[in-house]
Design a protein around this motif. Sequence first.
Motif, mmCIF file in Angstrom:
data_model
loop_
_atom_site.group_PDB
_atom_site.id
_atom_site.type_symbol
_atom_site.label_atom_id
_atom_site.label_comp_id
_atom_site.label_asym_id
_atom_site.label_seq_id
_atom_site.Cartn_x
_atom_site.Cartn_y
_atom_site.Cartn_z
ATOM 1 N N LYS A 6 28.166 39.317 42.998
ATOM 2 C CA LYS A 6 29.390 38.868 43.171
ATOM 3 C C LYS A 6 29.769 37.670 42.264
ATOM 4 O O LYS A 6 30.970 37.496 41.767
ATOM 5 N N GLU A 7 28.470 37.085 41.719
ATOM 6 C CA GLU A 7 29.115 35.995 40.802
ATOM 7 C C GLU A 7 29.414 36.631 39.726
ATOM 8 O O GLU A 7 30.075 36.091 38.753
ATOM 9 N N ASP A 8 28.491 37.626 39.213
ATOM 10 C CA ASP A 8 28.760 38.518 38.129
ATOM 11 C C ASP A 8 30.287 39.065 38.057
ATOM 12 O O ASP A 8 30.888 38.928 37.005
ATOM 13 N N ALA A 9 30.427 39.765 39.122
ATOM 14 C CA ALA A 9 32.039 40.184 39.091
ATOM 15 C C ALA A 9 33.017 39.177 39.064
ATOM 16 O O ALA A 9 33.977 39.563 38.269
ATOM 17 N N GLN A 10 32.909 37.945 39.603
ATOM 18 C CA GLN A 10 33.891 37.107 39.447
ATOM 19 C C GLN A 10 33.925 36.469 37.978
ATOM 20 O O GLN A 10 34.972 36.096 37.413
ATOM 21 N N ARG A 11 32.897 36.247 37.260
ATOM 22 C CA ARG A 11 32.702 36.119 35.911
ATOM 23 C C ARG A 11 33.413 36.909 35.060
ATOM 24 O O ARG A 11 34.098 36.593 34.027
ATOM 25 N N THR A 12 33.239 38.315 35.261
ATOM 26 C CA THR A 12 33.891 39.169 34.482
ATOM 27 C C THR A 12 35.349 39.228 34.674
ATOM 28 O O THR A 12 36.071 39.453 33.859
ATOM 29 N N ARG A 13 35.907 39.027 35.927
ATOM 30 C CA ARG A 13 37.198 39.027 36.148
ATOM 31 C C ARG A 13 37.861 37.719 35.599
ATOM 32 O O ARG A 13 39.048 38.009 35.007
ATOM 33 N N GLU A 14 37.243 36.660 35.526
ATOM 34 C CA GLU A 14 37.808 35.630 34.646
ATOM 35 C C GLU A 14 37.575 35.973 33.291
ATOM 36 O O GLU A 14 38.490 35.488 32.637
ATOM 37 N N GLN A 15 36.676 36.630 32.748
ATOM 38 C CA GLN A 15 36.586 37.006 31.241
ATOM 39 C C GLN A 15 37.960 37.899 30.910
ATOM 40 O O GLN A 15 38.549 37.488 30.044
ATOM 41 N N LEU A 16 38.187 38.734 31.771
ATOM 42 C CA LEU A 16 39.277 39.652 31.441
ATOM 43 C C LEU A 16 40.629 38.887 31.537
ATOM 44 O O LEU A 16 41.462 39.056 30.688
ATOM 45 N N ILE A 17 40.915 37.810 32.518
ATOM 46 C CA ILE A 17 41.975 36.890 32.397
ATOM 47 C C ILE A 17 42.148 36.310 31.284
ATOM 48 O O ILE A 17 43.145 35.951 30.682
ATOM 49 N N ASP A 18 41.029 35.417 30.862
ATOM 50 C CA ASP A 18 40.797 34.736 29.581
ATOM 51 C C ASP A 18 41.264 35.677 28.406
ATOM 52 O O ASP A 18 41.975 35.347 27.444
ATOM 53 N N THR A 32 51.119 44.472 24.529
ATOM 54 C CA THR A 32 49.699 44.459 24.690
ATOM 55 C C THR A 32 49.238 45.678 25.484
ATOM 56 O O THR A 32 50.104 46.076 26.459
ATOM 57 N N SER A 33 48.146 46.218 25.167
ATOM 58 C CA SER A 33 47.573 47.375 25.870
ATOM 59 C C SER A 33 46.360 46.876 26.605
ATOM 60 O O SER A 33 45.866 45.945 26.326
ATOM 61 N N LEU A 34 46.197 47.781 27.642
ATOM 62 C CA LEU A 34 45.173 47.529 28.250
ATOM 63 C C LEU A 34 43.498 47.569 27.461
ATOM 64 O O LEU A 34 42.621 46.718 27.873
ATOM 65 N N ASN A 35 43.610 48.501 26.519
ATOM 66 C CA ASN A 35 42.400 48.491 25.885
ATOM 67 C C ASN A 35 42.267 47.336 25.068
ATOM 68 O O ASN A 35 40.982 46.853 24.626
ATOM 69 N N GLU A 36 43.415 46.685 24.352
ATOM 70 C CA GLU A 36 43.452 45.250 23.841
ATOM 71 C C GLU A 36 42.453 44.196 24.516
ATOM 72 O O GLU A 36 41.905 43.514 23.967
ATOM 73 N N ILE A 37 42.998 44.150 25.708
ATOM 74 C CA ILE A 37 42.649 43.401 26.547
ATOM 75 C C ILE A 37 40.947 43.585 26.931
ATOM 76 O O ILE A 37 40.224 42.466 26.667
ATOM 77 N N ALA A 38 40.691 44.726 27.332
ATOM 78 C CA ALA A 38 39.021 44.885 27.277
ATOM 79 C C ALA A 38 38.510 44.686 26.077
ATOM 80 O O ALA A 38 37.343 44.149 26.272
ATOM 81 N N GLN A 39 38.802 44.924 24.888
ATOM 82 C CA GLN A 39 38.145 44.766 23.646
ATOM 83 C C GLN A 39 38.006 43.210 23.445
ATOM 84 O O GLN A 39 37.127 42.999 22.938
ATOM 85 N N GLN A 40 39.243 42.644 23.651
ATOM 86 C CA GLN A 40 39.204 41.195 23.557
ATOM 87 C C GLN A 40 37.957 40.547 24.428
ATOM 88 O O GLN A 40 37.368 39.679 23.893
ATOM 89 N N PHE A 48 37.736 46.877 33.125
ATOM 90 C CA PHE A 48 39.283 46.115 33.669
ATOM 91 C C PHE A 48 39.783 46.967 34.845
ATOM 92 O O PHE A 48 40.227 46.276 35.749
ATOM 93 N N TYR A 49 39.703 48.286 34.979
ATOM 94 C CA TYR A 49 40.249 49.123 36.192
ATOM 95 C C TYR A 49 39.333 48.633 37.498
ATOM 96 O O TYR A 49 39.788 48.808 38.515
ATOM 97 N N TRP A 50 38.119 48.345 37.287
ATOM 98 C CA TRP A 50 37.567 47.849 38.502
ATOM 99 C C TRP A 50 37.974 46.504 39.195
ATOM 100 O O TRP A 50 38.004 46.448 40.243
ATOM 101 N N HIS A 51 38.670 45.827 38.193
ATOM 102 C CA HIS A 51 39.274 44.517 38.752
ATOM 103 C C HIS A 51 40.658 44.759 38.985
ATOM 104 O O HIS A 51 41.276 43.816 39.621
ATOM 105 N N PHE A 52 41.345 45.127 38.055
ATOM 106 C CA PHE A 52 42.824 45.233 38.115
ATOM 107 C C PHE A 52 43.339 46.560 37.974
ATOM 108 O O PHE A 52 42.944 47.396 37.260
ATOM 109 N N LYS A 53 44.664 46.974 38.640
ATOM 110 C CA LYS A 53 45.076 48.010 38.786
ATOM 111 C C LYS A 53 45.836 48.394 37.520
ATOM 112 O O LYS A 53 45.969 49.517 37.001
ATOM 113 N N ASN A 54 46.578 47.252 36.772
ATOM 114 C CA ASN A 54 47.517 47.626 35.713
ATOM 115 C C ASN A 54 47.879 46.244 35.057
ATOM 116 O O ASN A 54 47.029 45.050 35.429
#
Length: 215
Positions: A6-18, A32-40, A48-54
């Motif tokens: 759960k902590e890892d999942a939350q960390r990944t989610r925050e990483q994606l928002i960052d 901005t594309s979803l690929n660019e967010i994932a690459q960043q 990305f899709y595990w945590h966010f729909k779009n």
Amino acid sequence: MARRTKEDAQRTREQLIDAAEIVFHREGVAQTSLNEIAQQANLTRGAFYWHFKNKQSIFKAMLDRQAVELGQLGMVMEASSESDPLARLRESILYVVRELERDPRRRRVYEIVFQKCEMTEQNEPIGTLLRDNVLISSDRIRAAFNEAIATKLMPANLDVDSAITHLHVQITGVVYLWLLLPDKFDLQSQATRLIDLFFDQLPQHFLSDAGEHLD
């Protein structure tokens, strides 16, 4: 192990928002594309899709984290010890302004909203989200004005809708100008002057034809 996951999942989610903040600010929301967010974020598109729909869902998560929609306005007002509802409203608005000036991340999110969020057909879901956020903050401001009327701090014929509109315009305007010209004036001092002038003029200049004046 479950807690660790759960902590890892939350960390990944925050990483994606960052990452979304960085890419939105650099490229603009529409570009901005979803690929660019994932690459960043150094993650896969699947992560990305595990945590966010779009794009809309991660944009909302970014706003929620920084409370750009002034959702914190309600929290600050509820926590205030001030009995005067308009004093609580003033205090909460100036708190948001201080935090904007103090926190570089918050400023970056405001810059995305004000300068990098193109109102295109592609971005319509995000435009709807921003409009909904304005309506939410308007409801909180309305509650403060209505409480002031009920406790006879304001006249019964206060034009609440007009007052809400003018307050939004003043705050949005000074923030927008400061984001464009941050070295030209101090945001907190100018916002304080505008807010104090607004509340001073409220019982004289924002009255409807119906209702009665306080004696």
